[in-house]
Design a protein around this motif. Structure first.
Motif, short mmCIF file in Angstrom:
data_model
loop_
_atom_site.label_atom_id
_atom_site.label_comp_id
_atom_site.label_asym_id
_atom_site.label_seq_id
_atom_site.Cartn_x
_atom_site.Cartn_y
_atom_site.Cartn_z
N ALA A 41 36.28 52.47 0.95
CA ALA A 41 37.18 52.61 -0.20
C ALA A 41 36.56 52.01 -1.45
CB ALA A 41 38.52 51.94 0.10
N GLY A 42 35.87 50.89 -1.29
CA GLY A 42 35.22 50.25 -2.43
C GLY A 42 34.13 51.11 -3.02
N VAL A 43 33.29 51.71 -2.16
CA VAL A 43 32.22 52.59 -2.63
C VAL A 43 32.81 53.80 -3.35
CG1 VAL A 43 30.42 54.18 -1.85
CG2 VAL A 43 30.55 51.89 -0.89
N ALA A 44 33.88 54.34 -2.79
CA ALA A 44 34.55 55.48 -3.43
C ALA A 44 35.06 55.09 -4.81
CB ALA A 44 35.70 55.97 -2.55
N ALA A 45 35.69 53.93 -4.92
CA ALA A 45 36.23 53.50 -6.20
C ALA A 45 35.13 53.29 -7.22
CB ALA A 45 37.02 52.20 -6.01
N ARG A 46 34.01 52.70 -6.80
CA ARG A 46 32.91 52.47 -7.74
C ARG A 46 32.33 53.78 -8.27
NH1 ARG A 46 28.53 50.66 -6.14
NH2 ARG A 46 28.73 50.29 -3.90
N SER A 47 32.34 54.81 -7.42
CA SER A 47 31.78 56.09 -7.85
C SER A 47 32.74 56.90 -8.70
CB SER A 47 31.37 56.92 -6.62
OG SER A 47 32.52 57.36 -5.91
N LEU A 48 34.00 56.45 -8.77
CA LEU A 48 35.02 57.22 -9.49
C LEU A 48 35.61 56.48 -10.68
CD1 LEU A 48 37.03 58.76 -6.49
CD2 LEU A 48 35.45 59.94 -8.02
N ASN A 49 34.97 55.40 -11.12
CA ASN A 49 35.52 54.66 -12.24
C ASN A 49 35.70 55.55 -13.45
OD1 ASN A 49 36.17 51.90 -11.69
ND2 ASN A 49 34.01 51.58 -11.20
N GLY A 50 36.85 55.38 -14.11
CA GLY A 50 37.20 56.22 -15.23
C GLY A 50 38.07 57.39 -14.83
N THR A 51 38.25 57.61 -13.52
CA THR A 51 39.11 58.67 -13.04
C THR A 51 40.57 58.31 -13.29
OG1 THR A 51 37.52 59.24 -11.33
CG2 THR A 51 39.77 60.03 -11.01
N GLU A 52 41.33 59.28 -13.74
CA GLU A 52 42.73 59.00 -14.06
C GLU A 52 43.53 58.64 -12.82
OE1 GLU A 52 46.61 61.41 -15.80
OE2 GLU A 52 44.60 61.96 -16.49
N ALA A 53 43.33 59.36 -11.73
CA ALA A 53 44.13 59.10 -10.53
C ALA A 53 43.35 59.50 -9.29
CB ALA A 53 45.45 59.88 -10.60
N VAL A 54 43.56 58.73 -8.20
CA VAL A 54 42.98 59.09 -6.92
C VAL A 54 44.08 59.12 -5.87
CG1 VAL A 54 40.72 58.11 -7.46
CG2 VAL A 54 42.40 56.72 -6.25
#
Length: 509
Positions: free
Chosen positions: A113-126
């Motif tokens: 989950a952490g890796v996913a979040a780091r790769s998606l920073n700036g995303t409005e919603a996940v």
């Protein structure tokens, strides 16, 4: 859809729980799914999507087909972005979990989950299905992986992305909301500790650190006491005063108290080293990497975050934090190698090395903490470079009372902070003998430096108190690149370990 109220103090993303897959309004949403790798020995092996009650067989097949086309393998923490038009989301992020397992360790999910979040920073919603495997680990991993510290960047260099804006986790069960709230609170506490550590010493000196700790404690109803230099001198806190003598910014001692209101409640003392910057004093450190000593208050940061979290989640135990804060600087007023000081409580110490200052402020704080007659005492500090030599940059050393030490180490491993039990051999005390005082603050030997420091601290723990010392010199501050849910800089270790111990004591005594 159930909204989880988080009110994050440090801009953690808002978290919601969905009990069904939303059918509309997902154009700007990224769906995060877990992917399991195929047989590495088979050339025809393909990654498979982790089973989910929220995804149809057709949706899973569409994602897996795209993964094959993109050459994804599903290796641990590998991320692959793809489109799946039938799902109605803007895109899908497949994050690898590695080889198939019957049960998934929480930290595997947390890291994914952490890796996913780091790769998606700036995303409005996940939106994510990882939460079906482990809800708490998913929430913690997404929040911690999204963490950013940008307070001191101007518009010239400030990153456009500030982390994830919102997180929706797919989960079922009556307690899902409560579990998500707890996980959000824990992750936000870790972010609080990270923020303290990452704040530069020009802006976080003892008086300012005490001010911020007081404000944070008062906001959740903690009792707060702050001793300034004059009060410390009058009360005989020789270690804290001695270390702070070389700085123009005088020391402080902060006490934060959470009371459960229960007569039969256990009392746990927390002590954390708060050296806001450590030059080594007269025994000055080499210039290379000295800037990393902005992290020398990592133990204090974690202790403050933990006692605040205990109050927020209303743990049914008493928690009393005693936090010494000082800046260790060389100057005409600094203590010298060979000086003798008197620790709080009366023990005299010959200061052979002014760079072994952490144990001096901690000894004062430990004696004061024991005056509260705690059942347990947990002390944590970025204490010795020897910790990284013995255990590396990611594994805290856990020392202290044998039974409690092993209990704390096991809990640390269960939450992914991976503390490792270490001994405190009695014969090492002989290395701390002084010809002019009760103790010397360092050993003349080069070996077992982490253990020698623990033996020194043991001298100040009251009889009958179960205690542990967590040396987090390496784990509290990541000097390399980010990994899993851990960023470069302050990590927040060992906040989750200490809170897990508090919860365990609240549950089992």
């Amino acid at each position: 859809m159930i909204t989880v109220s988080t009110e994050p103090a440090y801009q953690s993303p808002a978290v919601t729980i969905a009990t069904t897959l939303p059918q509309s309004g997902l154009d700007s949403t990224v769906l995060i799914v877990g992917v399991v790798s195929g047989d590495p020995d088979s050339p025809e092996a393909t990654p498979t999507v982790l089973g989910s009650e929220f995804l149809s067989a057709e949706a899973v097949a569409e994602i897996e087909k795209a993964l094959v086309a993109l050459g994804a393998k599903g290796g641990a923490e590998q991320v692959t972005r793809l489109v799946a038009p039938s799902l109605g989301v803007g895109s899908v992020l497949a994050v690898g979990l590695g080889k198939p397992r019957d049960e998934w360790p929480a930290d595997v999910i947390r890291k994914a989950a952490g890796v996913a979040a780091r790769s998606l920073n700036g995303t409005e919603a996940v939106l994510t299905t990882l939460s079906e495997v482990d809800l708490e680990a998913t929430v913690e991993g997404l929040i911690l992986g999204s963490y950013r510290f940008v307070d001191y960047r101007s518009a010239k260099t400030a990153p456009k992305d500030k982390g994830l804006s919102s997180i929706t986790v797919l989960a079922s069960g009556k307690d899902a909301k409560k579990r998500a709230q707890r996980a959000t609170a824990v992750a936000t506490a870790v972010a609080t500790a990270r923020d303290f550590v990452n704040t530069p010493p020009s802006h976080l000196y003892p008086a300012e650190f005490a001010k911020r700790a007081k404000a944070l404690g008062s906001s959740v109803g903690l009792e707060v006491e702050v001793l300034n230099r004059k009060a410390l001198e009058e009360a005989g806190y020789g270690g804290i005063v001695g270390v702070g003598k070389g700085s123009s910014r005088p020391p402080r001692l902060v006490r934060l108290v959470h009371r459960s209101g229960r007569k039969d409640a256990k009392t746990v003392a927390l002590v954390g080293k708060g050296i806001t910057f450590d030059t080594g004093g007269i025994s000055i450190k080499p210039a290379a990497s000295m800037h990393h000593m902005t992290s020398d208050m990592g133990g204090a940061a974690a202790v403050i975050a933990t006692v605040v979290l205990a109050a927020q989640l209303e743990l049914p135990i008493n928690v009393i934090a005693t936090v010494p804060m000082a800046e260790n600087m060389p100057s005409a007023t600094a203590q010298r190698p060979g000086d003798v000081l008197t620790q709080y409580g009366g023990t005299t110490v010959e200061v052979l090395n002014t760079d072994a200052e952490g144990r001096l402020v901690l000894a004062d704080a430990i004696v004061r903490a024991c005056e509260d007659n705690p059942d347990y005492l947990i002390e944590t500090s970025t204490l010795t470079g020897a910790q990284t030599v013995a255990l590396g940059a990611r594994i805290p050393g856990v020392m202290g009372s044998d039974e409690f030490r092993d209990r704390v180490a096991a809990l640390s491993q269960s939450v992914g902070e991976n503390g490792w039990p270490m001994p405190l051999p009695d014969e090492l005390k002989d290395d701390l003998k002084s010809s002019v005082a009760d103790l010397a603050n360092v050993s003349a030997q080069r070996f077992a430096g982490m253990l020698v420091a623990g033996v020194y601290l043991r001298e100040f723990v009251a009889d009958g108190v179960q205690w542990v010392h967590l040396d987090v010199a390496g784990p509290a501050y990541n000097t390399g690149g980010p990994w899993g849910y851990t960023p470069k800089g302050g990590t927040g270790v060992p906040t989750r370990t200490m809170f897990a111990v508090l919860e365990d004591i609240a549950d089992k005594g």
